[in-house]
Design a protein around this motif. Structure first.
Motif, PDB file in Angstrom:
ATOM      1  N   ILE A  10     -83.585-103.968  92.671  1.00 23.38           N
ATOM      2  CA  ILE A  10     -82.438-104.662  92.927  1.00 23.38           C
ATOM      3  C   ILE A  10     -81.550-103.914  94.302  1.00 23.38           C
ATOM      4  N   LEU A  11     -81.398-104.586  95.340  1.00 26.82           N
ATOM      5  CA  LEU A  11     -80.687-104.146  96.344  1.00 26.82           C
ATOM      6  C   LEU A  11     -79.165-104.185  96.014  1.00 26.82           C
ATOM      7  N   SER A  82     -75.666 -98.899 111.723  1.00 27.61           N
ATOM      8  CA  SER A  82     -75.706 -98.989 110.352  1.00 27.61           C
ATOM      9  C   SER A  82     -76.939 -99.897 109.895  1.00 27.61           C
ATOM     10  N   MET A  83     -77.097-101.102 110.574  1.00 30.19           N
ATOM     11  CA  MET A  83     -78.023-101.815 110.210  1.00 30.19           C
ATOM     12  C   MET A  83     -79.350-101.173 110.634  1.00 30.19           C
ATOM     13  N   LEU A 101     -91.241-108.076  92.866  1.00 34.71           N
ATOM     14  CA  LEU A 101     -89.710-108.920  93.364  1.00 34.71           C
ATOM     15  C   LEU A 101     -88.540-108.096  93.774  1.00 34.71           C
ATOM     16  N   ILE A 102     -87.930-108.516  94.725  1.00 33.04           N
ATOM     17  CA  ILE A 102     -86.596-107.870  95.129  1.00 33.04           C
ATOM     18  C   ILE A 102     -85.555-108.872  95.236  1.00 33.04           C
ATOM     19  N   PHE A 103     -84.586-108.320  94.512  1.00 34.58           N
ATOM     20  CA  PHE A 103     -83.372-109.292  94.358  1.00 34.58           C
ATOM     21  C   PHE A 103     -82.410-108.712  95.333  1.00 34.58           C
ATOM     22  N   ALA A 104     -81.615-109.738  96.299  1.00 36.07           N
ATOM     23  CA  ALA A 104     -80.750-109.368  97.297  1.00 36.07           C
ATOM     24  C   ALA A 104     -79.548-110.238  96.954  1.00 36.07           C
ATOM     25  N   ALA A 113     -80.069-106.261 106.915  1.00 38.38           N
ATOM     26  CA  ALA A 113     -81.145-105.390 107.315  1.00 38.38           C
ATOM     27  C   ALA A 113     -82.094-104.681 106.072  1.00 38.38           C
ATOM     28  N   ALA A 114     -81.653-104.711 104.975  1.00 34.38           N
ATOM     29  CA  ALA A 114     -82.690-104.335 103.764  1.00 34.38           C
ATOM     30  C   ALA A 114     -83.725-105.410 103.666  1.00 34.38           C
TER      31      ALA A 114
END
Length: 165
Positions: A10-11, A82-83, A101-104, A113-114
């Motif tokens: 989770i980002l 920052s990015m 899986l990655i949640f954005a 950026a992430a």
């Protein structure tokens, strides 16, 4: 509890997106076959923005990775730096961890950026709140780019879903 069969990241880059994630996090925390890591960055570690990393911990969640990537000011140069720092720090995560899986969530430059840093690793992204519009802001470009980089889409309403499809 045994080893999770599915690993999710989770980002979260601010207090605002963490609050939206809370119902999802509570559900995921009850699933034995799902392991969830919170990756906190952006303003979460900034005293200027209230050091909201503590909100995550107070809600009962562990933070797997955290990085201070908040810009010193809102100038274009500081935002770009920052990015770059967000990309650099998240690249370390993707090199040293496995996620199914990655949640954005959202449309901010930090989240862009992430997500962009995950793309070369062929990681699956689930984007929450794609298809929306922020008038007069650069956020639209970031939101739409995150949508294009994502494999799964969770929109807030039917008109937004129609824009994503």
């Amino acid at each position: 509890m045994g080893t999770p069969q599915v690993k999710i990241a989770i980002l979260t880059s601010s207090r605002a997106d963490f609050g939206i994630y809370l119902p999802l996090l509570r559900i995921l925390s009850t699933e034995e076959k799902i392991g969830t890591d919170i990756i906190a960055f952006g303003t979460h570690l900034s005293a200027r923005y209230g050091h909201t990393l503590s909100h995550i911990q107070e809600a009962g969640f562990n933070i797997a990775w955290s990085f201070d990537t908040a810009p010193a000011t809102d100038t274009p140069g500081d935002i770009a730096r920052s990015m770059a720092e967000t990309t650099r720090q998240l690249t370390k995560v993707w090199e040293n961890s496995h996620y199914d899986l990655i949640f954005a969530l959202g449309d901010r430059y930090e989240m862009f950026a992430a997500v962009a840093s995950a793309l070369p690793f062929n990681l699956k992204i689930a984007h929450i709140h794609g298809g929306e519009t922020t008038l007069g802001a650069i956020d639209n470009a970031f939101r739409h780019a995150i949508t294009h980089m994502s494999a799964f889409h969770f929109t807030g309403a039917e008109p937004y879903r129609m824009k994503v499809c």
